[in-house]
Design a protein around this motif. Structure first.
Motif, PDB file in Angstrom:
ATOM      1  N   CYS A  77      -4.594   2.672  -5.998  1.00 27.09           N
ATOM      2  CA  CYS A  77      -4.118   3.928  -5.394  1.00 27.09           C
ATOM      3  C   CYS A  77      -4.214   5.075  -6.389  1.00 27.09           C
ATOM      4  CB  CYS A  77      -2.677   3.773  -4.912  1.00 27.09           C
ATOM      5  SG  CYS A  77      -2.527   2.851  -3.385  1.00 27.09           S
ATOM      6  N   VAL A  86      -2.577  -3.046  -6.707  1.00 27.49           N
ATOM      7  CA  VAL A  86      -2.589  -2.096  -5.598  1.00 27.49           C
ATOM      8  C   VAL A  86      -2.242  -0.707  -6.120  1.00 27.49           C
ATOM      9  CG1 VAL A  86      -1.556  -1.506  -3.366  1.00 27.49           C
ATOM     10  CG2 VAL A  86      -2.021  -3.898  -3.925  1.00 27.49           C
ATOM     11  N   ARG A 136       1.315   4.071  -2.923  1.00 22.23           N
ATOM     12  CA  ARG A 136       0.936   5.468  -2.709  1.00 22.23           C
ATOM     13  C   ARG A 136       2.063   6.434  -3.079  1.00 22.23           C
ATOM     14  NH1 ARG A 136      -1.200   3.792   2.486  1.00 22.23           N
ATOM     15  NH2 ARG A 136      -3.407   3.403   2.212  1.00 22.23           N
ATOM     16  N   GLN A 186       0.823  -1.213   0.000  1.00 22.76           N
ATOM     17  CA  GLN A 186       0.000   0.000   0.000  1.00 22.76           C
ATOM     18  C   GLN A 186       0.857   1.264   0.000  1.00 22.76           C
ATOM     19  OE1 GLN A 186      -3.329   0.742  -0.116  1.00 22.76           O
ATOM     20  NE2 GLN A 186      -3.688  -1.390  -0.600  1.00 22.76           N
TER      21      GLN A 186
END
Length: 116
Positions: free
Chosen positions: A71, A67, A43, A39
Motif C-alpha cells: 500500500c 500488505v 491503507r 487492505q
C-alpha cells in the motif's frame, strides 16, 4: 453451522474495517473479511491502533506487514505521478494564475505527505 458463519461474514463485509474487525476475522477464520480488513487497515494505518495487532497476534502482524508495504508503494507511486505532472500543469497556466495554481497543487501534495 457453516451457513451461519457465512452469513455472519457477509454481514461483516458490509461494515467499516478496523483493527478490531481484522483480529476478529482472523480469530474466527473469516478469510474474505480478513483480507478486506488487511487492505483497509494498511491503507489507513496512520489512523489505526496498529499496536493492537502487535500485542494481540504476531501471526496477523506477519500478514499485515507485506500488505502495508505494498500500500505504501502504491501511495508513493501515485504521489510521484502527481509531482511529475506538476511542471506541465504550471506551464499550461503561465503567465496567469501560476502562483495560485502552484500554491494549490503544492498544498495538495504536501497534505498527502506525512512527515514523522
Amino acid at each position: 453451522m457453516l451457513d451461519l458463519k457465512s452469513e455472519c461474514e457477509e454481514f461483516l463485509l458490509t461494515l467499516p474495517c478496523s483493527v478490531e474487525r481484522l483480529l476478529q476475522a482472523k480469530q474466527h477464520g473469516l478469510q474474505k473479511q480478513c483480507a478486506r480488513c488487511l487492505q483497509e487497515v494498511a491503507r489507513n494505518f496512520e489512523n489505526e491502533p496498529i499496536e493492537a495487532i502487535v500485542e494481540a497476534s504476531p501471526d496477523v502482524l506477519r500478514q499485515f506487514l507485506p500488505v502495508l508495504q505494498q500500500c505504501q508503494r502504491e501511495k508513493a507511486k501515485e504521489l510521484e505521478a502527481q509531482v511529475r505532472i506538476l511542471p506541465t500543469h504550471l506551464f499550461n497556466y503561465l503567465p496567469t494564475r501560476v502562483d495560485e495554481m502552484a500554491r494549490k497543487k503544492l498544498q495538495d501534495l504536501i497534505a498527502q505527505v506525512k512527515f514523522r
